[in-house]
Motif scaffolding. Sequence first.
Motif, PDB file in Angstrom:
ATOM      1  N   ASN A  30       0.825  -1.222   0.000  1.00  0.00           N
ATOM      2  CA  ASN A  30       0.000   0.000   0.000  1.00  0.00           C
ATOM      3  C   ASN A  30       0.851   1.259   0.000  1.00  0.00           C
ATOM      4  OD1 ASN A  30      -2.441  -1.474   0.135  1.00  0.00           O
ATOM      5  ND2 ASN A  30      -1.954  -1.925   2.284  1.00  0.00           N
TER       6      ASN A  30
ATOM      7  N   SER B  62       2.353   4.467  -0.974  1.00  0.00           N
ATOM      8  CA  SER B  62       1.941   5.493  -1.930  1.00  0.00           C
ATOM      9  C   SER B  62       3.120   6.452  -2.165  1.00  0.00           C
ATOM     10  CB  SER B  62       0.761   6.256  -1.330  1.00  0.00           C
ATOM     11  OG  SER B  62       0.388   7.300  -2.171  1.00  0.00           O
ATOM     12  N   PRO B  63       3.390   6.908  -3.381  1.00  0.00           N
ATOM     13  CA  PRO B  63       2.600   6.689  -4.595  1.00  0.00           C
ATOM     14  C   PRO B  63       3.071   5.484  -5.406  1.00  0.00           C
ATOM     15  CG  PRO B  63       4.284   8.317  -5.047  1.00  0.00           C
ATOM     16  CD  PRO B  63       4.500   7.862  -3.624  1.00  0.00           C
TER      17      PRO B  63
END
Length: 334
Positions: free
Chosen positions: A257, A259-260
Motif C-alpha cells: 500500500n 503510496s505513490p
Amino acid sequence: MTEADLLSKMDGCVVVLGTGGTIAGRASRPDDLSGYVAGQVAVADLVRDIPALASGLFEVEQVAQVDSKDMDLVVWQALVARVAHHLARPEVVGVVVTHGTDTLEETAYLLQSVLKPRKPVVLTCAMRPATALVPDGPQNLSDAVLLARRAGAKGVVAVCAAKVHSAFDVVKAHTYQVDAFDSGDAGPIGVVEHGQVRLFRAWPAFADTADRETGVFDASSVKRFLKATRLPRVEIVLSHAAADGLMVRCLLDHGLNQSPAPLQGIVVAGTGNGTIHRSLLSALEDAMAAGVRVVRSTRCARGWVSTDPTGIPDSDGLPPLKARLALMLNLLPG
Ligand code: SIN
C-alpha cells in the motif's frame, strides 16, 4: 559496405549526448584513479581532439551530468526524448551517449526496449577519469563515433575497451579494470580494430521494430515511457543459503500500500538454474497470491533459467537488473 554507403555516413551527422560518469570525471591528481568525482567535465570538452569526429559532421548536447549510480526516471526520460528527437532528424546517422559504467547496462537495455531504434545508438564510458594520466575515455569515444557512422549499424550497443556489446547482453563485470564489460555466453557482437569494426554477429533488434510514425524508432513506446510520472515498483530479492523470506514479507507488509509507488513486482535472483530456497519460495507464493508479479532470474553470471515446477515465470534469459526493467516497462500504464 559500398563506397556510396561510406560517403553518405560521413556526410551525415553524429550527435554526442553527455550524461556524466567517470568518462567526465575529474580528480585532483593525474595518478588518482579512484578519488575522483564523476560527471564534472562537459561533453563539449570531451569531444575535443577526437580524430573520428574531426572527419565528419557532429553535434554535442549535455543531457545530464550525473554519477550513473544516481540514474533515475527524470534523466532516463530526458535521454529517451533527446535520442528520439535526434534519431528522427534525417541528417543524423547515429547517436553516441557518454555514460557512467555503473548503470550503463540498465540504460542500454532501457533505450533498446523503449526506442527499438533502426539507427545506431552507441553508449560509451570510461573506467578512468578524464584527468587520468592515460584516460580510456577518448579511445572509447572515438570507437563509439566510428560505430555510429558504420553503414548498416542499428540498435543500442555499448563500446568499451574496443569490444562492442549488445544492449541485451552487456553487463559490468569488473570493478576497476579498463575492460570492465562482458556479454556472457553470447560474447560481444564485434570489436573495433585498427579503426575498423569487425562484426561477429547481428546488430541488436526486436522482432517488431516497425514504426508507423517515424520509421526510425518506436514512437508509441517512446510516448508511453515519456508519459510515466513514476516507475512501477519492482524490487529484486536474492535466494541464498539460510534465506527465510523476510525481505519479501517486509515488502508485503510495507510495500503493497506504499503510496505513490506500491509494490507491483519482484524479481528473484535464484540459485543456479533459478531455484529458490523453500522459505523464500513460500513468501514469494504469498506475494503472487497478493497480486504481485514475480519473475525468476539467476544470481549466476552466465546462462538462462529454464522453466521449473514453481510456476514462477522465468526472465527469458535476462539477468536480474534487466528482468526488473523489463517488468517495470511491462507494468507502465498504456
Ligand atoms: C558512474 O557510473 O557514473 C561512475 C563510475 C564509472 O563511470 O565508472
